[in-house]
Write an enzyme that holds these catalytic residues in place. Structure first.
Site, PDB file in Angstrom:
ATOM      1  N   LYS A   5      48.452   8.424  15.281  1.00  0.00           N
ATOM      2  CA  LYS A   5      48.171   7.100  15.643  1.00  0.00           C
ATOM      3  C   LYS A   5      47.327   6.948  17.000  1.00  0.00           C
ATOM      4  O   LYS A   5      47.940   7.270  18.020  1.00  0.00           O
ATOM      5  CB  LYS A   5      49.714   6.464  16.276  1.00  0.00           C
ATOM      6  CG  LYS A   5      49.823   4.948  15.984  1.00  0.00           C
ATOM      7  CD  LYS A   5      49.007   4.392  16.760  1.00  0.00           C
ATOM      8  CE  LYS A   5      49.283   4.126  18.322  1.00  0.00           C
ATOM      9  NZ  LYS A   5      48.391   3.234  18.996  1.00  0.00           N
TER      10      LYS A   5
ATOM     11  N   GLU B 292      51.937  15.423  26.859  1.00  0.00           N
ATOM     12  CA  GLU B 292      50.983  15.729  27.595  1.00  0.00           C
ATOM     13  C   GLU B 292      50.732  14.206  28.356  1.00  0.00           C
ATOM     14  O   GLU B 292      50.308  13.145  27.910  1.00  0.00           O
ATOM     15  CB  GLU B 292      49.577  15.983  27.030  1.00  0.00           C
ATOM     16  CG  GLU B 292      49.647  17.158  26.253  1.00  0.00           C
ATOM     17  CD  GLU B 292      49.441  18.631  27.079  1.00  0.00           C
ATOM     18  OE1 GLU B 292      49.476  18.290  28.386  1.00  0.00           O
ATOM     19  OE2 GLU B 292      49.378  19.616  26.415  1.00  0.00           O
TER      20      GLU B 292
ATOM     21  N   CYS C 161      43.329  12.775  32.454  1.00  0.00           N
ATOM     22  CA  CYS C 161      44.832  13.391  33.087  1.00  0.00           C
ATOM     23  C   CYS C 161      44.559  14.237  34.176  1.00  0.00           C
ATOM     24  O   CYS C 161      45.440  14.324  35.067  1.00  0.00           O
ATOM     25  CB  CYS C 161      45.640  13.758  31.971  1.00  0.00           C
ATOM     26  SG  CYS C 161      44.731  15.197  31.059  1.00  0.00           S
TER      27      CYS C 161
ATOM     28  N   GLU D  98      49.341   7.579  39.831  1.00  0.00           N
ATOM     29  CA  GLU D  98      48.051   7.575  38.944  1.00  0.00           C
ATOM     30  C   GLU D  98      47.157   6.645  38.808  1.00  0.00           C
ATOM     31  O   GLU D  98      47.646   5.591  38.124  1.00  0.00           O
ATOM     32  CB  GLU D  98      48.412   8.267  37.635  1.00  0.00           C
ATOM     33  CG  GLU D  98      47.189   8.959  36.685  1.00  0.00           C
ATOM     34  CD  GLU D  98      47.667   9.448  35.391  1.00  0.00           C
ATOM     35  OE1 GLU D  98      48.460   8.646  34.772  1.00  0.00           O
ATOM     36  OE2 GLU D  98      46.959  10.330  35.040  1.00  0.00           O
TER      37      GLU D  98
HETATM   38  P1  NAD Z   1      49.774   5.074  26.935  1.00  0.00           P
HETATM   39  O1  NAD Z   1      50.954   5.857  27.190  1.00  0.00           O
HETATM   40  O2  NAD Z   1      49.905   3.501  27.219  1.00  0.00           O
HETATM   41  O3  NAD Z   1      49.454   5.135  25.443  1.00  0.00           O
HETATM   42  C1  NAD Z   1      49.363   6.394  24.699  1.00  0.00           C
HETATM   43  C2  NAD Z   1      49.172   6.211  23.226  1.00  0.00           C
HETATM   44  O4  NAD Z   1      50.784   5.836  23.085  1.00  0.00           O
HETATM   45  C3  NAD Z   1      48.570   5.143  22.465  1.00  0.00           C
HETATM   46  O5  NAD Z   1      48.246   5.576  21.286  1.00  0.00           O
HETATM   47  C4  NAD Z   1      49.599   4.092  22.557  1.00  0.00           C
HETATM   48  O6  NAD Z   1      49.418   3.126  21.320  1.00  0.00           O
HETATM   49  C5  NAD Z   1      50.974   4.880  22.265  1.00  0.00           C
HETATM   50  N1  NAD Z   1      51.990   4.247  22.391  1.00  0.00           N
HETATM   51  C6  NAD Z   1      52.405   3.281  23.434  1.00  0.00           C
HETATM   52  N2  NAD Z   1      53.900   3.068  23.330  1.00  0.00           N
HETATM   53  C7  NAD Z   1      54.355   3.660  22.434  1.00  0.00           C
HETATM   54  C8  NAD Z   1      55.393   3.704  21.898  1.00  0.00           C
HETATM   55  N3  NAD Z   1      56.606   2.897  22.484  1.00  0.00           N
HETATM   56  N4  NAD Z   1      55.652   4.727  21.043  1.00  0.00           N
HETATM   57  C9  NAD Z   1      54.836   5.462  20.587  1.00  0.00           C
HETATM   58  N5  NAD Z   1      53.497   5.382  20.977  1.00  0.00           N
HETATM   59  C10 NAD Z   1      53.422   4.459  21.844  1.00  0.00           C
HETATM   60  O7  NAD Z   1      48.815   5.864  27.839  1.00  0.00           O
HETATM   61  P2  NAD Z   1      47.198   5.471  27.882  1.00  0.00           P
HETATM   62  O8  NAD Z   1      47.159   4.345  28.800  1.00  0.00           O
HETATM   63  O9  NAD Z   1      46.445   5.018  26.515  1.00  0.00           O
HETATM   64  O10 NAD Z   1      46.386   6.929  28.454  1.00  0.00           O
HETATM   65  C11 NAD Z   1      46.399   6.916  29.631  1.00  0.00           C
HETATM   66  C12 NAD Z   1      47.701   8.002  30.144  1.00  0.00           C
HETATM   67  O11 NAD Z   1      47.444   9.246  29.273  1.00  0.00           O
HETATM   68  C13 NAD Z   1      47.406   8.586  31.557  1.00  0.00           C
HETATM   69  O12 NAD Z   1      48.536   8.617  32.267  1.00  0.00           O
HETATM   70  C14 NAD Z   1      46.712   9.925  31.501  1.00  0.00           C
HETATM   71  O13 NAD Z   1      47.047  10.687  32.351  1.00  0.00           O
HETATM   72  C15 NAD Z   1      47.571  10.282  30.093  1.00  0.00           C
HETATM   73  N6  NAD Z   1      46.917  11.522  29.610  1.00  0.00           N
HETATM   74  C16 NAD Z   1      47.239  12.799  29.622  1.00  0.00           C
HETATM   75  C17 NAD Z   1      46.443  13.976  29.082  1.00  0.00           C
HETATM   76  C18 NAD Z   1      47.308  15.345  29.130  1.00  0.00           C
HETATM   77  O14 NAD Z   1      46.837  16.003  28.566  1.00  0.00           O
HETATM   78  N7  NAD Z   1      47.986  15.309  29.966  1.00  0.00           N
HETATM   79  C19 NAD Z   1      45.511  13.594  28.329  1.00  0.00           C
HETATM   80  C20 NAD Z   1      44.778  12.239  28.449  1.00  0.00           C
HETATM   81  C21 NAD Z   1      45.454  11.351  29.002  1.00  0.00           C
END
Ligand code: NAD
Length: 502
Positions: free
Chosen positions: A192, A267, A301, A401
């Protein structure tokens, strides 16, 4: 620049889109529209306008994808030898390299990131497949020393159908780093991608099919997190979830996984410090810190979003950073700027509200602090490279963040104080350490609570280095040989072969 990339960039600026972009779910080896006909738009953050649209799904599509992935586990894929899987993954790596210009242009457009950064991401994705191609037939089990009357051994079996939930900041690299070990281990997958950046996941699915990965082994379902993502992680057919995203969503995903007793790797976010002691090479540190916070407009991240600097070096280092930040060329990602836009208008507003809040609290602004536009087009969702100085440890700029090009500087009295400041958030993803004192570097590496520590160079890593967070930055590790274990379940087999009493 590569000629193919140049032609694609020209096509985009001439037509406002690219021909042949995928726009539907990829399930069981075929393209599918959404059952209810819903669609979403893809936006170009560099111009702040839509350039494409695609199918958006939910439970019916994720259910179909999980069923296809379950069938595929029982079909030809499940019979394939590990070395045959390895050969397939090597072909995937080759095809990613062949398609690299198009993948990079699409990634740059969808995310907004500078094209040269997207090219690096695509090369990194190819490396993931190469790395795990070589590992597929080396997942040895153990021989258990019971003694001469028994034999005992362990086998690494694929965990089953896996879910891969991907954020919008590094779409192709995040997906490659989880899908490649999952396939090497013999699992099948439902992906997804983020609704903001779905395109390279679909292109990768096409490449996997071209390489000969059987139908149903990798499926991509598009849609929002609330519909497609939540339905996927709740599906009882999923045995493992690799989730990359925000802390709050990660918690929701872990709850959903608990209902099905599925395993998770999370992550999550970070607020990672670059710690600079007074004896460090300050020019070197300044160059690195600029990359650590302004690469991908700070939407990383593991961004170095905090600088913890020892007091005697504070003024000089902040001066060097301000001077370097002022030289960063801002522009549309496809024009190869140093600083591209942020991914969405909504995200731009969030970053601006953090900066406005800090200004209203009287925090010293060393440079930047405002939203801006691409001077070439007068459009786009940009934020100036921003540095706030001498920020108190309990301020939101330190504790939360922001996920944008905003650096918060903290001043430390000595190395112990620097470690305390470094550890003073709910996160523990990475930390950089800059000093010419080898022993001091390793004392700090020991004492800083983070999943990875970089000494005298930020972002040292690549696919061979295990990666993940401590505290609220996550659970588990991706990358390296370590990641293969996420996709295996160990079976122990024991047998008595002699010495039975008759
Ligand atoms: P997000 O949590 O809003 O979304 C991430 C993914 O989860 C998207 O595909 C989204 O559609 C999906 N999602 C949202 N709600 C969901 C649910 N209830 N169930 C299942 N899936 C769901 O995050 P974002 O805004 O897209 O990304 C930014 C965040 O990601 C930041 O906090 C960043 O630090 C983190 N990040 C972490 C890493 C790492 O390796 N630690 C890498 C990249 C990004």
């Amino acid at each position: 620049m590569n000629i193919e990339a140049e032609q694609l960039v020209a096509e985009y600026f001439a037509t406002g889109t690219l021909s042949g972009l995928p726009d539907r779910h990829f399930i069981d080896g075929a393209w599918h529209a959404s059952m209810f006909g819903d669609r979403m738009e893809s936006f170009d953050p560099g111009l702040g306008r839509a350039f494409h649209d695609f199918a958006a799904g939910g439970k019916p599509e994720t259910d179909a994808a999980v069923e296809a992935a379950s069938r595929a586990m029982k079909g030809a894929w499940g019979q394939m030898t590990p070395s045959a899987r390895g050969s397939l993954l090597m072909r995937v790596a080759g095809l990613i390299r062949e398609n690299a210009p198009r993948l990079a242009v699409v990634e740059s457009l969808d995310v907004g990131k500078p094209l040269q950064e997207a090219e690096g991401d695509v090369a990194g994705a190819a490396r993931c497949f190469e790395y795990y191609a070589g590992a597929a037939d080396k997942m040895e089990g153990a021989s258990l020393p019971f003694g001469r009357d028994h034999i005992g051994f362990t086998v690494n079996e694929p965990v089953g159908v896996t879910a891969h939930i991907v954020p919008w900041n590094y779409p192709i690299s995040t997906l490659a780093r989880s899908i490649a070990p999952a396939l090497a281990a013999g699992c099948t997958a439902v992906v997804k991608p983020a609704e903001q950046t779905p395109l390279t996941a679909l292109m990768l699915a096409e490449i996997l099919q071209q390489a000969g990965v059987p139908n149903g082994v990798v499926n991509v379902v598009l849609g929002t997190g609330a519909s497609a993502g939540a339905a996927l992680v709740a599906n009882p057919g999923i045995r493992h979830i690799t989730f990359t995203g925000s802390v709050d969503t990660g918690i929701a995903v872990m709850r959903a996984a608990a209902n099905n007793v599925a395993s998770v790797v999370l992550e999550l976010g970070g607020k990672s410090p670059a710690v600079v002691l007074a004896d460090a090479d300050l020019d070197r540190a300044a160059d690195d810190i600029i990359g650590a916070i302004f690469e991908n407009a700070g939407q990383i991240c593991s961004a170095g979003s905090r600088l913890v600097v020892e007091r005697p070096a504070h003024a000089e280092l902040v001066g060097k950073l301000v001077e370097r930040a002022g030289r960063l060329a801002i522009g549309h990602g496809l024009r190869r700027p140093r600083l591209g836009p942020v991914n969405s208008h909504q995200h731009l507003l969030k970053i601006a509200s953090y900066a406005d809040g800090a200004k209203s609290r009287g925090i010293a602004l060393a440079t930047g602090g405002n939203a801006c536009i691409d001077p070439a087009s007068g459009a786009g969702w940009f934020f100036q490279p921003t540095i706030f100085d001498a920020v108190p440890a309990d301020d939101a700029l330190i504790q939360e963040e922001i996920f944008g090009p905003v650096l918060a500087v903290q001043v430390a009295d000595d190395a112990d104080h620097a470690v305390a400041l470094a550890n003073g958030t709910q996160f523990g993803l990475v930390a950089g350490i800059y000093t010419s004192d080898f022993a001091a570097a390793h004392r700090m590496a020991r004492d800083i609570d983070a999943g990875q520590i970089f000494v005298n160079e930020y972002f040292t890593g690549g696919i061979l280095a295990p990666f993940g967070g401590n505290k609220k930055s996550g659970i588990g590790r991706e990358k390296g040989i370590q990641a293969l274990r996420n996709y295996c379940k160990v079976k122990t087999i024991t047998a008595r072969i002699a010495g039975h009493d008759r």
